[in-house]
Design an enzyme around this catalytic site. Structure first.
Site, short mmCIF file in Angstrom:
data_model
loop_
_atom_site.label_atom_id
_atom_site.label_comp_id
_atom_site.label_asym_id
_atom_site.label_seq_id
_atom_site.Cartn_x
_atom_site.Cartn_y
_atom_site.Cartn_z
N GLY A 44 -31.60 -25.27 97.59
CA GLY A 44 -32.99 -25.28 96.68
C GLY A 44 -34.39 -24.80 97.35
O GLY A 44 -34.92 -23.87 96.87
N CYS A 45 -34.64 -25.33 98.44
CA CYS A 45 -35.81 -24.80 99.37
C CYS A 45 -35.72 -23.52 99.59
O CYS A 45 -36.88 -22.81 99.67
CB CYS A 45 -36.03 -25.75 100.58
SG CYS A 45 -36.13 -27.49 100.20
#
Length: 148
Positions: A44-45
């Site tokens: 996600g990051c």
């Protein structure tokens, strides 16, 4: 402490992972995308950072300076930046100063266990240091489209 739209953004002055001073007071006159994320090089990051990076010229043309913050080390940030050719500052908040000031160091839970971690949150700050938006529901793959 819960920050609200219309409040002054909490001041900070830190060096980024490459040793450059990032001081909110010195950014007066510029708009700032200050985004907090949990961990370097996680799915996600990475999606979020790459989306911002791919749209950096557009965000810059709108007057924004993009700054990412996590509690990872500068070494981790530099590895992350190099791997994905990120062109914006990453701040290593290893002492949890910023995550606490901005109220994003929170209790989280996964698989029935609770732990403290960073709530993925973006603060849009105007030229006068005022918070104009708080994006708490970040679309990691299309984050730049949430910034106006």
């Amino acid at each position: 402490m819960s920050l609200q739209i219309g409040e002054s953004a909490p001041a900070f002055s830190m060096t980024d992972s490459e040793g450059n001073l990032v001081d909110l007071a010195l950014l007066k006159g510029k708009k700032v995308v200050l985004y907090f994320y949990p961990k370097d090089d996680t799915p996600g990051c990475t999606a979020q950072a790459c989306n911002l990076n791919e749209n950096l010229d557009y965000l810059t043309s709108k007057g924004y300076r993009v700054i990412g913050v996590s509690v990872d080390s500068n070494a981790a940030h530099n590895k992350f930046k190099k791997k994905y050719q990120l062109k914006f500052s990453l701040l290593a908040d290893t002492e949890h100063e910023l995550v606490n000031k901005y109220g994003v160091w929170v209790e989280k839970s996964m698989y029935g266990k609770t732990y403290m971690g960073t709530a993925r949150t973006t603060f849009l700050i105007d030229e006068n240091g005022i918070i104009t938006d708080i994006i708490a529901k970040v679309d990691t793959k299309n984050h730049s489209s949430q910034i106006h």
